[in-house]
Every structure is written in structure tokens, then in C-alpha cells.
Design a protein around this motif. Structure first.
Motif, PDB file in Angstrom:
ATOM      1  N   VAL B 281      53.062 -50.354  53.346  1.00  0.00           N
ATOM      2  CA  VAL B 281      54.194 -50.669  52.471  1.00  0.00           C
ATOM      3  C   VAL B 281      53.831 -51.833  51.554  1.00  0.00           C
ATOM      4  O   VAL B 281      54.194 -51.851  50.374  1.00  0.00           O
ATOM      5  CB  VAL B 281      55.453 -50.996  53.300  1.00  0.00           C
ATOM      6  CG1 VAL B 281      56.557 -51.530  52.413  1.00  0.00           C
ATOM      7  CG2 VAL B 281      55.927 -49.757  54.027  1.00  0.00           C
ATOM      8  N   VAL B 292      60.265 -53.327  54.125  1.00  0.00           N
ATOM      9  CA  VAL B 292      59.285 -53.081  55.171  1.00  0.00           C
ATOM     10  C   VAL B 292      59.904 -53.221  56.556  1.00  0.00           C
ATOM     11  O   VAL B 292      59.628 -52.436  57.468  1.00  0.00           O
ATOM     12  CB  VAL B 292      58.062 -54.021  54.991  1.00  0.00           C
ATOM     13  CG1 VAL B 292      58.460 -55.458  55.198  1.00  0.00           C
ATOM     14  CG2 VAL B 292      56.958 -53.633  55.924  1.00  0.00           C
ATOM     15  N   SER B 324      55.648 -55.881  61.284  1.00  0.00           N
ATOM     16  CA  SER B 324      55.397 -55.330  59.950  1.00  0.00           C
ATOM     17  C   SER B 324      55.498 -56.389  58.861  1.00  0.00           C
ATOM     18  O   SER B 324      54.749 -56.350  57.888  1.00  0.00           O
ATOM     19  CB  SER B 324      56.392 -54.197  59.665  1.00  0.00           C
ATOM     20  OG  SER B 324      57.695 -54.716  59.487  1.00  0.00           O
ATOM     21  N   LYS B 328      52.508 -57.099  56.009  1.00  0.00           N
ATOM     22  CA  LYS B 328      52.645 -56.693  54.604  1.00  0.00           C
ATOM     23  C   LYS B 328      52.055 -57.720  53.650  1.00  0.00           C
ATOM     24  O   LYS B 328      51.688 -57.372  52.526  1.00  0.00           O
ATOM     25  CB  LYS B 328      54.113 -56.433  54.275  1.00  0.00           C
ATOM     26  CG  LYS B 328      54.905 -57.699  54.043  1.00  0.00           C
ATOM     27  CD  LYS B 328      55.962 -57.516  52.995  1.00  0.00           C
ATOM     28  CE  LYS B 328      56.334 -58.840  52.401  1.00  0.00           C
ATOM     29  NZ  LYS B 328      56.874 -59.833  53.342  1.00  0.00           N
TER      30      LYS B 328
END
Lengths: 372, 688
Positions: B281, B292, B324, B328
């Protein structure tokens, strides 16, 4: 060549030593009435460019040395006032008046050219200011190896059928000098405008999108020399340097490289006399041999000018100056006193015929209108 | 081969660059600042980086990078505090953490939730850094083949993604990006020097006149510092200030630190999968932080057999999003470092900052991969290191950091306003800086209110110059190639890389348009009233039309300065007209009419105008008294009357604030904005 260089360096050393003696002697007197004392003060050195340009490097090199050399060892700080291709800062400086010697201004070729061309944004007048230092530089044009191989010695006429692309910052800037030079050689060079600095031009050359480029000396030494060593670029010519009589001679930083004058003489159709040549020479002289200058504002008294001139003399006279300046500024004249005044004159007084020629040429070739 | 000859030496060079006491010190400093920024609800990485920008001038590149990477890397770690303890997202990347983290805290398991979150964050951050290393290795040979047409195409790809994925109404995102680009073209054109959106006659105005002053200020275009601070920091601060949250609503930490780490160990595969989701993402420009965490949360729910506990304190609902959102950042650096395309607002600022740092020698994108590979890899190393340091600090100092969440914002805001004003003034050293900051800040507040994507605006602004340059240069070079021969020209424009990029762009745009409805970048915003969103749209449209007319007025000989603003404003006008028609047809509950003021989405206590009035007061006073005197009056009055503290407290705060400002300015050797007073009386520093 080596012997010549060594001799010259020795001579320069002698001169420097003499100057140092002179400068030290002068200081003894300066405290006794003549000159100004800056003890405890802060000298602001205004640079009309951003922190990232060549002028910033130049000022940052000189600032600490100047601080040591000025009477009273004031703090010297470099202030940046970027905007409108340096005309903003220069316009601001024009409005300042001399106060106590704590304000100096550093101009560059980019400040000189709009002034010479009568740009409407220019509200400053060089003649009002007082020059205390003028620093020179040079420039080198280079080609990809296959095109450089087409040159017959110094004769560039074989290149006249090639389509050249050049990453340019704008025809009214310092790029005027290379663009006019290539045109005189009969090369059809298409400038691709819109790059931010000469570094971007070099990147275009490296990517193979541009096939001709030029860099000022320090950028050439840093960015192009590795390409030359790797065999992906070949120097074509330097713009040269001025000797004491105002003749164009080989650039002392690149003594093995032919000058544009030599290439022009060897190439059919290129004349080293006449309006075009005079215009090129005038703008070369305005842009390179006295590219960066230090000024005191309008109305500065003689003793302040004297103090700063002598301080720059003392900087030049340092035993290690040749060594430390070579790496950061290149081997170029750092002029003070009458020499600087002379340099200012040749840099800011272009003959009307040369100016008219360039203005017409810009209009005809690039559609640039400079009428106010 | 490439790996052994180029990458390995660069990797070890990079390690050598970082492991110096000073660099590590700056990294830790950045981490600490990032932790603080993340802890305060609402302030995120973009506001934090914007505040750092003005101090980047002339800093050693590696030190500046350490500071910035330290900050960017740990915001998603520390924003967990606010999410878990207060039930308010610490930044947009941890909205999903609230769902299960806050119920856990209410059950007295705050420490367990936090330690599971920190373990996940650390792991995610390391996965992100590892991925980035790998990606640079693999992609470098391809990226080095990039020339102007390829760069143009990837810029178009980035912009279209950013516009479409920016929010629920895709066209709004495109118009926002177009608006940002049009603000970016203000000033002198790079090609012919034609003035854009400034009357040409102002160049000839008298030296001292306001017109000439504005021309001199805007001629070079607005600075990123001003736009970044105005579009992000000011709206956030004003919004927080209006909420004026009470102190008491924070849960106690409780015990169970080791339980949380064991929870993470037990769910390590979930953490791995969510980290990979985060990286992917992050790589896609435009998606970034705001979605995300939701995607990872959705994945965590899907893969858990017993779904009943979600929403009531399920630990997997914390581990998923937290893995996550740190990962990212590594993914987000991929388009940034490889192509110079910022995928998010904070990356847009990051690119601008590197340009300041490198003294023009370092420019993110292919040239950095070619010439500064060691710096590229040092960014990766620092990213990993900052994650480790950030996690350690978070665990070690959790009690103290948790207390930060309860600092009333009314005490923090004047301090932030002070820094922002000072920072903005450093970009041009002109009172106009503060005026421009206020104007852009107002635009930012309105964009936030009506749910127009501010990242899309900022990315549009940052990419405006490169997009125009690439476009014009590609056309010019292509023309020259076509003169040589048709084949030569076609080879140049339609290289294999360009064709692949065109295909990717078309597919992504189609897919993005389908998915856009599900994207809620800054949380759901209620709709319900037609008039205010409509007026804002009409104002945007008016500006775009003015830009269009202005572009058309550029004479033919300077067509290179005309094409880009003409085209971009044209596209944006079409977008705005479509929105207008939709607004007329749809009823007022449609997301088109998103308006934070309608349902009081933010739970505001104070009005917008009175809050903004305080800041405007600082500006007006500065123009009369100069910055320091105005600041003293502002700080005192604000703390005394708005925050309602005692006179003594307010006086102490003012003295501390002024002292801090003077020390900063002294260290950086900077001046303060002078006012009218200073033109009559000569005052000693810092009052000048």
C-alpha cells in the motif's frame, strides 16, 4: 608546461609574500586613525541567491577568512536573500545606505547580465556601489566522444551538420555566452530550457538527451572530469581567461585545453573580429573573469573601502591561500583595489554596439523581448 | 554482479556514514521529536516535517536526513498512545487501532495493547526497511534507464493515482491536485520567464510599491515551507484548538507488558502478512497512511475464525494495523527515492527537504540512485534504526509519554504558532511570508472542512515544476529527434518503459475509480448541507478560470510557459464543472457535500473565526510592532484569556517562549520580521 607552472606558482608566492608584508605593515598604521575598527560587530554578507548555489560556496569560503583579516575580528555572517534571479536582493541592496561598515553584498554574473541587458526588474546601479573584491572563474564546453572525434584538430566545421541539444537555464542568463559561441561556430544548437542549474544540464548530457554542454570551472572539475576519465565526455574548448592587456588566453586551470578563440580561428565562417565577436567577448568579460564581486553600499567612506580591500588583500596573502582556494575556487584571479575597480568596469560597461547586437540576437533567435 | 560491485560497497559506505556519534545523536533527536508529534492527537508526520524544513538550510545532508528519517519512522509507533489510551487516532495511520486498542485500555489492558502494538510496529518497520533495500537493488538498473519521457510518464502516473485515491469522490481529488499544481505555477515560468497569475505590469511598478513587493515575493513562486505549514500544520492546530479536549479522559496504563509481546509472537504470521500489505500500500502513490490501517484491520478480521471479539478488545485488531502502518513508510520511500514521486504528503515534504539539504547536488530520483547510492542506502539503514530506537524509547518511557497525551492543547498551540511563524518567515525573510502562510492556512482549513484532499494538493504543488519541465523538455527533445527521422522520434517517446508505464497507469486509473468510494482518507465526514460546499467549489472554480484566462493571455512567442497551466487548469475546470453538475443533481446527504461543520464532526467547542482571529491577531501585531513584541503580547493574552491560566503562569510562559525563540534564532543566526515600528525607531536585537 610543468616547469612553466612551477615557475609561475613560485612567482605568485613571492608576490603574495610581498603583499603580506605590505598588508601587515599597513595594519600597523590602520589602527592609528585610518580605516575602521569593527571589534565586537557583526558584518552581514548578503548573497542574493539561495543556500545551494555557487555564490553561497564562494561566500562561505571567504567569510571566516575575512573575519580573521578585518580589524577587530568581527563576526562575518552570510545571509541569503534569493529571488527573481538575484535582482530581488540587488534591488534591496540598492536601497541600503552605508552605516558602519557592517553590510556587504556579493553579486554574480546573473546579477550583471540583467543589468547589462536593461531588464525592467533591475532597480540597481553598479556605479553607486563600491567594489572591494572581484573573483573570476572560467567555463568549459564538452561533447560526447563520437562527436568530439568529428572535430579536425581545432576545426569544428565537421560538426556543423549535427543537431545539438543543450540543457539551458535561459538565453538571457550566463548561457548567453555558450549559445552565442556555438552559433558563431556554425553549430545548430537547440537549447532545451527550464533546467534549474547547470548540474541538471550535465545530467541531461549523462542521460544522452543532450549532446553538448558547458560547466563553470569548479563544476567541471567536480562533475565532468570523472566522465572524461570514464571516456563518456571529451572537452571541446574553454572560454579562456583574460591577460593583463585584456587579451583572451588559455585558462590557467585548463592550460591544455584550446580556448574558444583558437577553435573559432580554426573554423571556417567563425570570425574573431567584427560585431559578433566583440559582443561575445564583451559578455564573456562581463560574465566570467569578474563573475563574483563584493560591494560596500552607496556612500561608503574611503576608509571603509580601504579597510575591506586590505582585509581581502590579507586573505589573499595567507601562506595557505593558494592551497585552500585552489580546491574550492579554482586557479582564478581574486582581485582587490584598483584591479577590482578595473574588473568592475569591464564587467558592467559593455559597449552599446555589443549590447544592441545581443538584444537583437535574443529577440530574433529566441523571441526574448527586453523592452521596458 | 551488479550487487557485488555496486550495491555491497554502497551498503557498507552507508553504514559508515551513519554509525558516527553525531549522526546517531541527530537520529535520536528526530526520533524523540517524532514520538512527541505522534503522541499529540491529530499532528502527524507532515506537520512535523514541515516544522523541520526551515532548519534544513545549509545543514550537513546526512545529519538532516537523520533528523527527518527519525521523525518519519516513529510517528506511526507513538501515535498508538493516543489511539489506545484516549480512543482518538494519534494520526491518520492509526485510526483502526482505536477499534480494539481503546476497548482493551478500558478493560485495564492498556499496557498489553501498547506492547503488542510496539512489537508489531518494530517488526513492520524492519520489514519495510528490508523491502526497500531489496527494491532498490532490483529496480536500480531499470531506473537508471529513465530519461525525460519516462520521468514524465511516471509523474503522470503518480499524479493520477494521488488524485483518484485521495478520497471518496475521485474527481475532487483530481481537482485538488490540479489546484495544487496551479498554485505551484504562480510566478515566473521556467522557460520564457513569463509571469503567471501575477499582472505583468507589476514588474514595472515603482520600487517601493506594494505591487512591486508582491511581484518580488511571488516571482519565484510560493515556497514549500509556506505551503506545507499552511496546508497541513495550521488546519490541524486550529482544529485541535477548537476542540479543547479535557484532561481527564485518559485510561491508566496498567500492567502486562510481556503479555503483549507474547501476543505478538503468537500472531507473528498475521504481523508478517500485514507488514507486506503495508509495504505494498505504501508503494502505491496516493494510498498511503490513511487507508493502510483499515486494509490491515480488514485482513485481520477475515483471517480470524472467531470474529465476535473484534471491537471489544481483540489483540489481533491491534497487531494488524500496527504492523502495517510502520511498514508503509518503507514502501512509501520506494516511489520517493526511485522516481522522486511523493506517494504521500509527508514524502512530498521529504523531497523538498532533500533538495534544500543537498545544496542542489542531491535530488531524489534516478540521479540520486546513480550518484548518491551511499546516501540512498543510509536512508534505509536509518529507517530501520529509527524504528528500533523509537520502540525502545516508547517502552522505556511509556509512563512519561502517556502523560504527554493529556497536555491541554491550548497550552501547546501558541508555542506551535510561534514556531510556525518563525519557520515560515525564514523562507523569504519578508512579512509577506506570514501573509502567504495565513492565506494558504485558510485554504487548508477550508479544504479540510469540505473533505478536499490536502495530500493531493501538496503533491500537486510539489510535482508542478518537474511535471512542467519534463513535459516541455520531452516535447522539445522529441521534436529534434523527429527532425532526424520518424523512427528516431518514436523510439525516444515510446520506449518499452514508457509503454509499460502507460499500461500500468490506465489499469490503475480504471481500478482506482472503482475502488475510490471506499477510501476515507481522514475518517468519515458527514454531509448534510448544500450551500457551503457549493460556495467553496465555486471559489475554486473561479480561481481555476482565472488561471486559465491568465494562461491564455501569455503571448505566442512564450508558448512554452503557457501550455502547462493552460492544460492543467483546463482539466481541473472540467473536473470542477462535473462536480458542480453532480452537486446540482444529488441530494444533500451525498458524500459530495462533506462538511465538518454540519454535524460538528470534530466536537468543536470554539468557533472557527475566533480561533483564527487569534492567529490573525499575531500577524497584524507583527506588522505593527515586529515579531518579538507581537509574540510577547500574543503568548500572554492567549494563555491568560483563551487558556484561562493565571497571570503569573501566562507571564512565565511568555518569558519562556520568547527566550526559546531568541536562543533558536541566535543559534541559527536569523532575524525576526520587523514591523512598522521598526521603520521609525531603531531597536536592539531581538526587537529589530
Amino acid at each position: 608546461m610543468t616547469i612553466f607552472k612551477t615557475t609561475r606558482r613560485a612567482a605568485a608566492g613571492l608576490v603574495a609574500a610581498a603583499a603580506a608584508t605590505f598588508a601587515t605593515g599597513a595594519y600597523a598604521g590602520s589602527n592609528g586613525g585610518m580605516g575602521i575598527d569593527l571589534a565586537g560587530k557583526t558584518v552581514e554578507w548578503v548573497i542574493p541567491f539561495s543556500e545551494t548555489g555557487g555564490s553561497a560556496k564562494w561566500a562561505n569560503f571567504y567569510a571566516p577568512l575575512l573575519s580573521e583579516a578585518l580589524p577587530g575580528q568581527p563576526t562575518v555572517v552570510v545571509k541569503f536573500m534569493p529571488g527573481a534571479g538575484s535582482t530581488k536582493g540587488a534591488n534591496w541592496f540598492q536601497e541600503q545606505s552605508y552605516n558602519d561598515g557592517t553590510l556587504i553584498f556579493g553579486s554574480s554574473g546573473s546579477t550583471q547580465f540583467p543589468y547589462l541587458l536593461g531588464d525592467p526588474r533591475v532597480r540597481y546601479e553598479y556605479n553607486d556601489w563600491n567594489v572591494v573584491l572581484a573573483s573570476g572563474t572560467g567555463g568549459v564546453a564538452y561533447l560526447p566522444p563520437d562527436l568530439a572525434g568529428m572535430m579536425n584538430g581545432l576545426d569544428a566545421s565537421a560538426l556543423q551538420g549535427t543537431d545539438f541539444i543543450y540543457g539551458s537555464q535561459g538565453a538571457t542568463r550566463l548561457d548567453l555566452v555558450p549559445l552565442l559561441a556555438w552559433e558563431m561556430l556554425g553549430l545548430s544548437v537547440e537549447p532545451v530550457f527550464g533546467i534549474k542549474g547547470r548540474g541538471d544540464g550535465r545530467l541531461m548530457f549523462e542521460r544522452g538527451e543532450a549532446n553538448i554542454d558547458y560547466q563553470t570551472s569548479s563544476s567541471y572539475l567536480k562533475g565532468v572530469t570523472p566522465l572524461v576519465e570514464a571516456g563518456t565526455a571529451v572537452p571541446m574548448m574553454s572560454w579562456g581567461a583574460l591577460d593583463a592587456d585584456g587579451n583572451i588566453v588559455r585558462d590557467p586551470t585548463f592550460p591544455d585545453m584550446p580556448t574558444f578563440k583558437e577553435v573559432c580561428e580554426a573554423t571556417a565562417g567563425c570570425e574573431t573580429s567584427g560585431d559578433q565577436w566583440e559582443a561575445w567577448k564583451a559578455f564573456f568579460v562581463a560574465g566570467f573573469p569578474a563573475q563574483k564581486m563584493v560591494f560596500l553600499p552607496a556612500g561608503a567612506p574611503a576608509e571603509a573601502i580601504e579597510t575591506f580591500s586590505k582585509a581581502f588583500d590579507a586573505v589573499k596573502a595567507r601562506a595557505d591561500f593558494g592551497e585552500i582556494s585552489k580546491a574550492r575556487l579554482g586557479v582564478y584571479p581574486q582581485m582587490t583595489g584598483a584591479e577590482a575597480t578595473g574588473a568592475l568596469g569591464s564587467a558592467t560597461m559593455v559597449p552599446d554596439s555589443a549590447k544592441a547586437f545581443v538584444v537583437d540576437w535574443l529577440k530574433e533567435r529566441y523571441g526574448v523581448s527586453l523592452d521596458g | 554482479m551488479e550487487f557485488v560491485t555496486t550495491a555491497l560497497p554502497a551498503l557498507s559506505d552507508a553504514a559508515g556514514l551513519i554509525f558516527q556519534p553525531l549522526v546517531l545523536g541527530y537520529l535520536v533527536l528526530g526520533v524523540v521529536m517524532g514520538l512527541c508529534i505522534g503522541v499529540f492527537p491529530g499532528l502527524g508526520g507532515i506537520a512535523g516535517l514541515s516544522l523541520l524544513l526551515p532548519f534544513m538550510f545549509g545543514m550537513d545532508p546526512i545529519l538532516g536526513l537523520a533528523l527527518m528519517i527519525g521523525m518519519v519512522a516513529v510517528v506511526p509507533t507513538s501515535d498508538t498512545f493516543a489511539s489506545v489510551l484516549m480512543g482518538i487516532p494519534g494520526s491518520s495511520a492509526s485510526q483502526a487501532t482505536v477499534l480494539d486498542g481503546f476497548p482493551m485500555a478500558k478493560k485495564g489492558e492498556a499496557a498489553r495493547a501498547l506492547s503488542a502494538a510496539f512489537s508489531s510496529s518494530l517488526f513492520g518497520g524492519l520489514v519495510g526497511a528490508a523491502f526497500l533495500t531489496l527494491f532498490i537493488l532490483v529496480a536500480r538498473p531499470i531506473v537508471l534507464e529513465f530519461r525525460t519521457p519516462e520521468l514524465l510518464m511516471i509523474t503522470i502516473f503518480g499524479l493520477s493515482m494521488v488524485g483518484i485515491l485521495a478520497g471518496r469522490v475521485a474527481i475532487k481529488g483530481i481537482v485538488a491536485a490540479g489546484l495544487g499544481m496551479m498554485v505551484g505555477v504562480i510566478g515566473e515560468g521556467a522557460f520564457e520567464g513569463e509571469l503567471r497569475l501575477i499582472p505583468a505590469s507589476w514588474v514595472y511598478a515603482d520600487s517601493g510599491s506594494i505591487e512591486f513587493g508582491i511581484y518580488q515575493y511571488l516571482g519565484d513562486g510560493l515556497k514549500l515551507v509556506i505551503v506545507g505549514l499552511g496546508i497541513f500544520a495550521i488546519p490541524e492546530i486550529v482544529a485541535l484548538l477548537r476542540q479543547d479536549r479535557a484532561i481527564s479522559d485518559r485510561s491508566p496504563l496498567g500492567g502486562g507488558w510481556m503479555t503483549g509481546v507474547r501476543d505478538w509472537m503468537a500472531n507473528i504470521w498475521l504481523s508478517v502478512r500485514c507488514s507486506v500489505i503495508g509495504v505494498i500500500v505504501g508503494v502505491i502513490p496516493g494510498l498511503g497512511g490513511s487507508v493502510v490501517d483499515w486494509i490491515a484491520y480488514g485482513h485481520a478480521v477475515q483471517t480470524t475464525p472467531d470474529k465476535s471479539k473484534f471491537g471489544n478488545g481483540e489483540i489481533r485488531g491491534v497487531i494488524g494495523p500496527e504492523s502495517s502502518n510502520n511498514a508503509k513508510e518503507g514502501g512509501g520511500l520506494v516511489p520517493t527515492l526511485l522516481f522522486g514521486i511523493p506517494g504521500s504528503g509527508s514524502m512530498a515534504i521529504f523531497i523538498g527537504a532533500i533538495a534544500l539539504l543537498g545544496s542542489g547536488n542531491i535530488e531524489v530520483g534516478p540521479s540520486m540512485l546513480k550518484n548518491n547510492l551511499d546516501i540512498t542506502y543510509s536512508i534505509v539503514w536509518m529507517l530501520a534504526l529509527a524504528n528500533v530506537v523509537g520502540t525502545l524509547i516508547c517502552i522505556a518511557a511509556s509512563g512519561g509519554i502517556a502523560r504527554l497525551t493529556s497536555v491541554p492543547f491550548a497550552l501547546l498551540a501558541p508555542f506551535l504558532f510561534m514556531i510556525i511563524s518563525f519557520a515560515a518567515f525564514q523562507s523569504g525573510q519578508n512579512l509577506m511570508d506570514l501573509v502567504a502562510l495565513f492565506a494558504i492556512g485558510f485554504l487548508g482549513i477550508m479544504m479540510r472542512r469540505f473533505d478536499w484532499s490536502r495530500p493531493a494538493f501538496l503533491i500537486g504543488f510539489v510535482l508542478s515544476t518537474p511535471a512542467e519541465n519534463y513535459a516541455n523538455q520531452a516535447v522539445q527533445i522529441a521534436q529534434s529527434r523527429f527532425r532526424k527521422g520518424l523512427e528516431d522520434g518514436l523510439d525516444y517517446i515510446f520506449s518499452p518503459i514508457v509503454i509499460v508505464l502507460i499500461i500500468i497507469t490506465v489499469i490503475s486509473v480504471v481500478m482506482g475509480l472503482r475502488q475510490a468510494k471506499q477510501i476515507m482518507a481522514e475518517g468519515a465526514v458527514d454531509a448534510g448541507q448544500k450551500r457551503a460546499p457549493m460556495i467553496f467549489l465555486l471559489l475554486v472554480l473561479a480561481f481555476l478560470v482565472a488561471a486559465q484566462m491568465n494562461a491564455l493571455a501569455i503571448p505566442d512567442y512564450a508558448w512554452r510557459d503557457r501550455v502547462f497551466p493552460w492544460f492543467v487548469s483546463g482539466v481541473a475546470i472540467i473536473g470542477a464543472l462535473i462536480l458542480l453538475v453532480q452537486m446540482m443533481l444529488r441530494d444533500e446527504t451525498h458524500p459530495l457535500f462533506a462538511d465538518r461543520e454540519v454535524a460538528n464532526t470534530d466536537n468543536n467547542v470554539h468557533g472557527l473565526w475566533s480561533t483564527l482571529g487569534w492567529f490573525a491577531g499575531l500577524l497584524v501585531l507583527t506588522s505593527i510592532l515586529g515579531f518579538i513584541l507581537a509574540l510577547a503580547a500574543f503568548l500572554f493574552a492567549f494563555i491568560r484569556y483563551r487558556a484561562g491560566r493565571s497571570t503569573l503562569f501566562a507571564a512565565g510562559y511568555t518569558v519562556a517562549g520568547i527566550l526559546f525563540m531568541c536562543v533558536m534564532a541566535g543559534l541559527l543566526n536569523r532575524d525576526f520580521p520587523p514591523g512598522l515600528l521598526q521603520s521609525f525607531v531603531t531597536l536592539p536585537w531581538p526587537l529589530t
